[in-house]
Design a protein around this motif. Structure first.
Motif, short mmCIF file in Angstrom:
data_model
loop_
_atom_site.label_atom_id
_atom_site.label_comp_id
_atom_site.label_asym_id
_atom_site.label_seq_id
_atom_site.Cartn_x
_atom_site.Cartn_y
_atom_site.Cartn_z
N MET A 146 0.84 -1.19 0.00
CA MET A 146 0.00 0.00 0.00
C MET A 146 0.88 1.25 0.00
O MET A 146 2.04 1.22 0.42
N ASN A 147 0.35 2.36 -0.49
CA ASN A 147 1.02 3.64 -0.30
C ASN A 147 0.61 4.15 1.07
O ASN A 147 -0.45 4.75 1.24
N ALA A 148 1.44 3.86 2.06
CA ALA A 148 1.08 4.13 3.46
C ALA A 148 0.81 5.61 3.71
O ALA A 148 -0.04 5.96 4.54
N GLU A 149 1.49 6.48 3.00
CA GLU A 149 1.30 7.92 3.20
C GLU A 149 -0.12 8.33 2.82
O GLU A 149 -0.79 9.07 3.57
N LYS A 150 -0.60 7.86 1.69
CA LYS A 150 -1.97 8.18 1.26
C LYS A 150 -3.00 7.50 2.15
O LYS A 150 -4.01 8.10 2.53
N VAL A 151 -2.76 6.23 2.50
CA VAL A 151 -3.69 5.50 3.36
C VAL A 151 -3.85 6.21 4.70
O VAL A 151 -4.97 6.40 5.19
N THR A 152 -2.74 6.62 5.28
CA THR A 152 -2.77 7.31 6.58
C THR A 152 -3.53 8.63 6.49
O THR A 152 -4.32 8.97 7.38
N ALA A 153 -3.33 9.36 5.41
CA ALA A 153 -3.98 10.66 5.23
C ALA A 153 -5.49 10.54 5.00
O ALA A 153 -6.23 11.49 5.24
N ASN A 154 -5.93 9.36 4.53
CA ASN A 154 -7.34 9.18 4.17
C ASN A 154 -8.00 8.06 4.96
O ASN A 154 -8.96 7.45 4.50
N LEU A 155 -7.52 7.81 6.18
CA LEU A 155 -8.02 6.70 6.98
C LEU A 155 -9.50 6.89 7.32
O LEU A 155 -9.92 7.94 7.78
N VAL A 156 -10.30 5.87 7.06
CA VAL A 156 -11.72 5.88 7.42
C VAL A 156 -11.83 5.27 8.82
O VAL A 156 -11.64 4.07 8.99
N PRO A 157 -12.16 6.07 9.85
CA PRO A 157 -12.09 5.58 11.24
C PRO A 157 -13.07 4.44 11.54
O PRO A 157 -12.71 3.50 12.25
N ASN A 158 -14.29 4.54 11.00
CA ASN A 158 -15.31 3.54 11.34
C ASN A 158 -16.14 3.18 10.12
O ASN A 158 -16.45 4.04 9.28
N GLU A 159 -16.53 1.91 10.07
CA GLU A 159 -17.30 1.40 8.93
C GLU A 159 -18.08 0.18 9.40
O GLU A 159 -17.62 -0.57 10.27
N VAL A 160 -19.28 -0.01 8.84
CA VAL A 160 -20.09 -1.19 9.14
C VAL A 160 -20.45 -1.88 7.84
O VAL A 160 -20.92 -1.23 6.89
N GLN A 161 -20.21 -3.19 7.77
CA GLN A 161 -20.58 -3.97 6.59
C GLN A 161 -21.34 -5.21 7.04
O GLN A 161 -20.91 -5.89 7.97
N THR A 162 -22.47 -5.48 6.38
CA THR A 162 -23.23 -6.70 6.67
C THR A 162 -23.12 -7.62 5.46
O THR A 162 -23.53 -7.27 4.36
N ILE A 163 -22.55 -8.81 5.69
CA ILE A 163 -22.31 -9.77 4.62
C ILE A 163 -22.72 -11.15 5.12
O ILE A 163 -22.30 -11.58 6.20
N ASP A 164 -23.54 -11.83 4.36
CA ASP A 164 -24.01 -13.17 4.72
C ASP A 164 -24.59 -13.22 6.14
O ASP A 164 -24.37 -14.17 6.90
N GLY A 165 -25.30 -12.16 6.50
CA GLY A 165 -25.96 -12.11 7.80
C GLY A 165 -25.05 -11.75 8.96
O GLY A 165 -25.50 -11.71 10.11
#
Length: 242
Positions: A146-165
């Motif tokens: 990964m390009n750690a510099e870009k990932v760090t600058a654009n970190l998504v703090p929280n996310e919810v995913q529902t998959i297969d229940g």
């Protein structure tokens, strides 16, 4: 919060890991492989190692292009799934990349951020040394990080995913030089928590590892279309080593 040093041993070997990432699109991975083999001009009789292959999506596609491929991964579960696709020019083995290889290869590919897992830099450097030692003369290694510099600058703090229940609650944060993804969910009558933890390595830091084992950088790319790398805007940090 204490995180198991070898988080990847438990998480990658669960069915939940494969559920969370079941919708991963192989189109981009296949485009990357086509671009890479076009650039590097592998011969059909070359032996390629896909190191940390997971369920083998890169290995299987490379084999479909006519190459002789070995896929290696620490996860018994992933290797069992991948073995269904074996043929006389495609094989899968369980292997910890911290250990030396029994064979030598024309190319070793470490793809999709399968590097930088360890607290101690010496362990990551030892993996690079194993890769170097596992190459035949004039062999090539590819590290797709990964390009750690870009990932760090654009970190998504929280996310919810529902998959297969299953509802996965995902948190991302920085901790002691690592980018951490914390994954919490309830399934099969129990509460679960797993982690993905990858060192936030920029080009300068990775280059210091590379230099220490005597590798040289032949190419640096910033995405799967093999565009030039830019630390601010590139999605990937892809290194071709010799």
């Amino acid at each position: 919060m204490t995180i198991n040093k070898d988080w990847f041993v438990s998480w990658f070997d669960t069915n939940y890991y494969h559920i969370l990432y079941k919708h991963r699109d192989d189109t981009e991975a296949q485009e990357f492989m086509r671009n890479l083999v076009s650039l590097l001009q592998f011969n059909s009789d070359d032996l390629l190692l896909d190191l940390a292959c997971g369920k083998g999506r890169h290995s299987i596609y490379l084999n479909s292009l006519g190459y002789n491929v070995v896929g290696a991964d620490l996860s018994k579960n992933s290797i069992q799934l991948a073995k269904k696709f074996e043929n006389d020019r495609l094989h899968f083995v369980e292997h910890d990349m911290r250990n030396a290889f029994k064979n030598k290869y024309n190319a070793i590919l470490n793809l999709f951020t399968s590097f930088g897992f360890f607290e101690d830099d010496k362990e990551d450097i030892a993996i690079l040394q194993n890769i170097k030692n596992g190459l035949l003369p004039n062999g090539i290694a590819v590290i797709d990080f990964m390009n750690a510099e870009k990932v760090t600058a654009n970190l998504v703090p929280n996310e919810v995913q529902t998959i297969d229940g299953i509802t996965f609650h995902i948190s991302r944060y920085l901790e002691k030089g690592f980018i951490v993804k914390e994954i919490r969910f309830e399934a099969d009558g129990a509460q679960h928590i797993f982690f993905e933890k990858v060192k936030s390595l920029n080009l300068e830091k990775i280059n210091s590892y590379i230099h220490s084992v005597g590798f040289k950088i032949k190419h640096i790319f910033g995405n799967y279309q093999l565009a030039d790398f830019d630390s601010k805007t590139s999605d990937r940090l892809i290194l071709v080593l010799e």
